[in-house]
Design a protein around this motif. Structure first.
Motif, PDB file in Angstrom:
ATOM      1  N   GLN A 138      -6.264   3.658   4.230  1.00 43.49           N
ATOM      2  CA  GLN A 138      -4.824   3.934   4.123  1.00 43.49           C
ATOM      3  C   GLN A 138      -4.482   4.387   2.697  1.00 43.49           C
ATOM      4  O   GLN A 138      -3.798   5.400   2.498  1.00 43.49           O
ATOM      5  N   ASP A 172      -4.053  -1.703  -5.655  1.00 41.80           N
ATOM      6  CA  ASP A 172      -3.405  -2.270  -4.465  1.00 41.80           C
ATOM      7  C   ASP A 172      -4.165  -3.547  -4.091  1.00 41.80           C
ATOM      8  O   ASP A 172      -5.395  -3.565  -4.125  1.00 41.80           O
ATOM      9  N   ASP A 183      -7.790  -4.323  -1.723  1.00 39.93           N
ATOM     10  CA  ASP A 183      -7.626  -5.021  -0.442  1.00 39.93           C
ATOM     11  C   ASP A 183      -8.912  -4.772   0.325  1.00 39.93           C
ATOM     12  O   ASP A 183      -9.096  -3.720   0.945  1.00 39.93           O
ATOM     13  N   ARG A 229      -9.821  -5.475   5.029  1.00 40.54           N
ATOM     14  CA  ARG A 229      -9.983  -4.513   6.130  1.00 40.54           C
ATOM     15  C   ARG A 229     -10.349  -3.155   5.537  1.00 40.54           C
ATOM     16  O   ARG A 229      -9.725  -2.720   4.559  1.00 40.54           O
ATOM     17  N   THR A 233       0.836  -1.204   0.000  1.00 36.59           N
ATOM     18  CA  THR A 233       0.000   0.000   0.000  1.00 36.59           C
ATOM     19  C   THR A 233       0.873   1.256   0.000  1.00 36.59           C
ATOM     20  O   THR A 233       0.630   2.204  -0.744  1.00 36.59           O
TER      21      THR A 233
HETATM   22 MG   LIG Z   1      -1.686  -2.964   2.264  1.00 33.17          MG
END
Ligand SMILES: [Mg+2]
Ligand SMILES: Nc1nc2c(ncn2[C@@H]2O[C@H](COP(=O)(O)OP(=O)(O)OP(=O)(O)O)[C@@H](O)[C@H]2O)c(=O)[nH]1
Length: 399
Positions: free
Chosen positions: A245, A288, A236, A239, A213
């Motif tokens: 993020q 990502d 991703d 989570r 990330t």
């Molecule tokens: Mg990551």
């Protein structure tokens, strides 16, 4: 008789006058009020003239409407509306020469590999023990067995031919041989060029915590600094924090992040990101992905699916494998498995700032036959550098 007639006449006149009064007053009550003048909507509201105290019916009507239906004039005043502060878009550093600027970050590898080798080669007598020490130094720095043997063989040969050695000669010799190992012929540019109406598509893969990330975010900055427009795909979905993020990285440089529900299908997020990239005419889409252990077959299959689904839009231009340089030989095993599932086109070696094992650059390229394209040299936003063999080797052996 005359008096009677006179009295009757007076009575009739009085009665007639009285009835006329009553009817007149009734009529007055029934009359409608005069119609108000048609309002002139183009005219500015009339200011009351000085001395005009009495309100006309029109004034009264207007005030009533304003009080009931119209927002208060102060509601439109700018102070009443609280605007969110405009996001501050950062202008990232240019990418040219970053590795040179960040060379001191390689100090651990420099001490262990470059300086170690130069010290050993400067010994007056290069006996078997010294050559073994040279070999150990290379192996400890994760250069790998095969490349180490090749290097030592060539060095022995050239030192023999050279006879006496000055420090400059030794440095030049080591530089040449290390450069041969690292390789100067590969195309190390990250392929992000848009192509006939489709953005460049880059997918970032690797095991947990390697820096995927962070690398995606840093790469977005690199591209924006080079004047490209970027869409980020937060595939991703394990989570929500992972998407947050990435989004935070994107917001800092004005790149939009496409995200899906937590626990959703990562392939559909990746697909949507590419779709949006196409629709808005972005130059590059960076996807990502979640960290996954190369030993978990289900997760590796899922990664294969993400790639296949994205390729329904267009072929991927780059699949970057992110490897944590501090994990050494384990990184090579990961590299092998990932390469089987998705064709890796480039390697990103992160955390080179925290290790003496810079030799992993050589080993991993050998393992995959794929070049290292980027290196991570710190946690800072601009600590990702395009990999340049000359600058890297110079940093290792010092000036
Ligand atoms: Mg990551
Ligand atoms: N020192 C150093 N730290 C790094 C570098 N690259 C990433 N990191 C740190 O490594 C940690 C993990 O980074 P992430 O980008 O979250 O890793 P990830 O691969 O996305 O992790 P998962 O999504 O959980 O698999 C963070 O603390 C980063 O700041 C680097 O080049 N040098």
């Amino acid at each position: 008789m005359e008096i009677v007639i006179l009295a009757v006449v007076i009575a009739v006149v009085v009665l007639g006058a009285l009835s006329g009064l009553v009817i007149g007053s009734r009529r007055k009550k029934q009359l409608p009020p005069p119609p108000p003048a048609a309002p002139d909507i183009t005219a500015p509201p009339a200011e009351p003239h000085v001395g005009e105290e009495a309100e006309t019916p029109r004034d009264e009507a207007r005030r009533t409407i304003e009080e009931v239906d119209l927002p208060d004039a102060t509601a439109t005043a700018p102070v009443a509306v609280e605007e969110p502060p405009a996001p501050v878009i950062e202008i990232p550093e240019p990418t040219a020469g970053r590795l040179v600027r960040l060379r001191t970050r390689l100090s651990r590898s420099q001490n262990a590999l470059g300086k170690g080798l130069l010290t050993l080669l400067s010994r007056e007598h290069l006996d078997e023990d010294t050559w073994e020490e040279i070999e150990d130094t290379l192996l400890t720095a994760d250069v790998g067995v095969q490349p180490t043997q090749e290097l030592v063989e060539r060095l022995r040969e050239r030192v023999k031919v050279l006879g006496t050695r000055t420090p400059e000669e030794l440095r030049g010799l080591l530089r040449e041989e290390l450069l041969t190992l690292v390789g100067t012929d590969s195309d190390r540019a990250v392929r992000t060029e848009p192509d006939t109406g489709k953005p460049g598509i880059v997918m970032v893969v690797g095991v947990n915590g390697t820096g995927k990330t962070t690398t995606t975010g840093k790469l977005a900055r690199v591209l924006v600094a080079d004047g490209r427009s970027v869409v980020l795909g937060a595939a991703d979905t394990f989570r929500a924090a992972a998407a947050d993020q990435l989004q935070t990285w994107g917001e800092r440089v004005g790149a939009h992040t496409v995200r899906g529900p937590e626990g959703g299908d990562p392939a559909s997020v990746a697909f949507d990101a590419v779709k949006e990239g196409k629709e808005i005419g972005a130059d590059v889409v960076l996807i990502d992905t979640a960290g996954r252990l190369h030993t978990k077959t289900g997760l590796m299959d899922e990664l294969g699916k993400v790639k296949r689904v994205v390729e329904k839009h267009a072929p991927l231009d780059e699949v970057l494998l992110v490897l944590d340089a501090t994990t050494g030989q384990n990184g090579l095993i990961q590299a092998r498995v990932f390469a089987e599932v998705v064709d890796i086109t480039g390697i990103v070696l992160t955390k080179l700032d925290g290790t003496a094992k810079g030799g992993i650059v050589v080993a991993v390229q050998r393992e995959l036959g794929v070049p290292v394209k980027l290196v991570g040299l710190g946690e800072g936003a601009d600590d990702l550098a395009p990999f340049e063999p000359e600058a890297f080797v110079d940093a290792l052996i010092g000036d």
